[in-house]
Design a protein around this motif. Sequence first.
Motif, mmCIF file in Angstrom:
data_model
loop_
_atom_site.group_PDB
_atom_site.id
_atom_site.type_symbol
_atom_site.label_atom_id
_atom_site.label_comp_id
_atom_site.label_asym_id
_atom_site.label_seq_id
_atom_site.Cartn_x
_atom_site.Cartn_y
_atom_site.Cartn_z
ATOM 1 N N MET A 19 -0.869 -1.297 -29.150
ATOM 2 C CA MET A 19 -2.135 -1.511 -29.854
ATOM 3 C C MET A 19 -2.765 -2.851 -29.476
ATOM 4 O O MET A 19 -3.978 -2.957 -29.289
ATOM 5 C CB MET A 19 -1.916 -1.413 -31.369
ATOM 6 C CG MET A 19 -1.429 -0.038 -31.816
ATOM 7 S SD MET A 19 -0.936 0.052 -33.551
ATOM 8 C CE MET A 19 -2.546 0.119 -34.350
ATOM 9 N N GLU A 20 -1.934 -3.863 -29.359
ATOM 10 C CA GLU A 20 -2.425 -5.192 -28.973
ATOM 11 C C GLU A 20 -3.010 -5.185 -27.565
ATOM 12 O O GLU A 20 -4.052 -5.780 -27.310
ATOM 13 C CB GLU A 20 -1.265 -6.203 -29.017
ATOM 14 C CG GLU A 20 -1.336 -7.132 -30.190
ATOM 15 C CD GLU A 20 -0.201 -8.166 -30.138
ATOM 16 O OE1 GLU A 20 -0.010 -8.815 -31.143
ATOM 17 O OE2 GLU A 20 0.477 -8.297 -29.101
ATOM 18 N N GLU A 21 -2.343 -4.491 -26.668
ATOM 19 C CA GLU A 21 -2.737 -4.502 -25.261
ATOM 20 C C GLU A 21 -4.059 -3.772 -25.038
ATOM 21 O O GLU A 21 -4.838 -4.164 -24.163
ATOM 22 C CB GLU A 21 -1.631 -3.864 -24.415
ATOM 23 C CG GLU A 21 -1.834 -3.980 -22.916
ATOM 24 C CD GLU A 21 -1.812 -5.417 -22.421
ATOM 25 O OE1 GLU A 21 -2.374 -5.667 -21.340
ATOM 26 O OE2 GLU A 21 -1.240 -6.295 -23.124
ATOM 27 N N TYR A 22 -4.308 -2.716 -25.816
ATOM 28 C CA TYR A 22 -5.464 -1.867 -25.517
ATOM 29 C C TYR A 22 -6.478 -1.745 -26.665
ATOM 30 O O TYR A 22 -7.310 -0.849 -26.658
ATOM 31 C CB TYR A 22 -4.963 -0.479 -25.088
ATOM 32 C CG TYR A 22 -4.262 -0.542 -23.753
ATOM 33 C CD1 TYR A 22 -4.976 -0.804 -22.581
ATOM 34 C CD2 TYR A 22 -2.881 -0.388 -23.659
ATOM 35 C CE1 TYR A 22 -4.338 -0.891 -21.354
ATOM 36 C CE2 TYR A 22 -2.234 -0.486 -22.431
ATOM 37 C CZ TYR A 22 -2.964 -0.733 -21.284
ATOM 38 O OH TYR A 22 -2.333 -0.840 -20.063
ATOM 39 N N ASN A 23 -6.427 -2.689 -27.607
ATOM 40 C CA ASN A 23 -7.379 -2.598 -28.722
ATOM 41 C C ASN A 23 -8.806 -2.955 -28.313
ATOM 42 O O ASN A 23 -9.747 -2.725 -29.070
ATOM 43 C CB ASN A 23 -6.929 -3.481 -29.904
ATOM 44 C CG ASN A 23 -6.888 -4.958 -29.547
ATOM 45 O OD1 ASN A 23 -7.259 -5.350 -28.443
ATOM 46 N ND2 ASN A 23 -6.416 -5.777 -30.474
#
Length: 508
Positions: A218-222
């Motif tokens: 989630m952090e990488e592709y938010n």
Amino acid sequence: MDNNIKEFISELDTLWGRLFTYNHALMKRSEDENKFGSESFTDVIDFYLTSQAQCFIKDVMLHHFGSSGLLLAARCFIEGLALKRMYEKGKIDNIQVELLRHQVHIIEYNYYKEFDDIADKILLPEKLEKDYDDSVKFFQEKLAGTYSEKQISAILKTNKPFLCEPYTNFRKIVGENLGDDYAKLYGLYSQAVHPSVNDFYMNEGIWDTLTGVLFLVMEEYNSLPQSKLTFNSYYTSIYTSDIARNYEDIVRQECKILVDIGDVFCKSFNKNYTSDTLASMSLLMGEMCTDKLLGLCEQVKSKWKIVLELCASFYECYITPSLHEERFMLLEEHEHLQTQRNLGESCSVNQAYSIYKTLYPNGVNIDLFEKNFLTTCGYTIDEKGVAKSLTGIVKEFIKKFTTAKAPISLDRAMLLDYIESQMISHANGYMWYANSGSWGDVNNVIIGADICVIFLLESILTVFKIHRAIDESNQYKQIINIVRNSIKRVQALSEEKAKILKIPGIII
């Protein structure tokens, strides 16, 4: 349902759609030969990462907890993210990115070269040789002056030549770029997707760790752009098809059959290797079903390695030794020690060695035992201290499926899919450049899994029939009956499934 949970699920739902849209755009670029050379390292690695992330979120949304395939997606995501961080830190230079673009032919040659008997069924043999020679020449020109011929030769033999580090491994890369905690997780997930006593599906501790990987995703592709597509809208559109629902129903019936057999074994033996193996296989088959229906062919292919190793190892440890209790005890001890090592804890092989000496009173000394027992398949160690390799166990197992009258013998086809599964599952950039067969040829994998399951059930039935004859007892009558009847049912379901798989699908 708690509002926070609803909000979290909604976020996953929309993120999946954004990942799908981004991954699809990258896939179309990877297929355009005219754009070769314009792809960045981030393009290549994001293609791999978004494939794993889609599978991971899909499994969470559909509650595929317990499947080793979910752990494979988690492991692969960690592996790929570590390489991405390595690049962002400047540890991968422009020359290495150039090498990445040309290594595909080296990787394919290294894996395909043992298939000279069916080379014309994979890629044109002359082209395979020429592309390999051209790529080797490219590497030699780029690395001359920096590396010796011997070093370059070693680089070319690895499954990630572009890194120019023949003696590194992904766990080390993860530790250096994501930290020791993720390296430990990576080790545990790697262990869980390799053969063991096959009870990781009930290990709550390992499933609790997946929250951390989910937040990494989630952090990488938010920051991906919004998409009209969501997981639920895509899933619903797929399942409006009678064919899709029928296919899934067939798989569910197969999975229930395996679980029911496992329940009968539990009545006789409590917790046991057979029940855990069949439960693990059931969970994996269910997950691969949704991969197939949602168009994640590369994920189906990646999991063939798990399927074949699970079946081959079970045959090696359960069927071949005729139920030697010490052999299974070694398997249990091996898993225990591997877990300790992956967590960075100290461990002792004394207990394992004691079991080994019971099995082989004239076996090797403890030092040689320790060296070979702590390898991936150390539980197969013999009286001379030799442990088999996982690939060796797989090759022995699939010899059972040799077919004389076929363009490609079934065992060779299984092995071909096995090595392609290895190629496509690692974060070495291969997924971007993979040939179409390596990528999407998965129907034979799905039917191959059924063939393996049926063969194992037939082998189990033979074992218990022999015990019945020797003991002159009806002690295992219930086991014999359910296994015998289940074989017929799985065979019939597999035939139905094969008919559905022959129906032309939509290529997105």
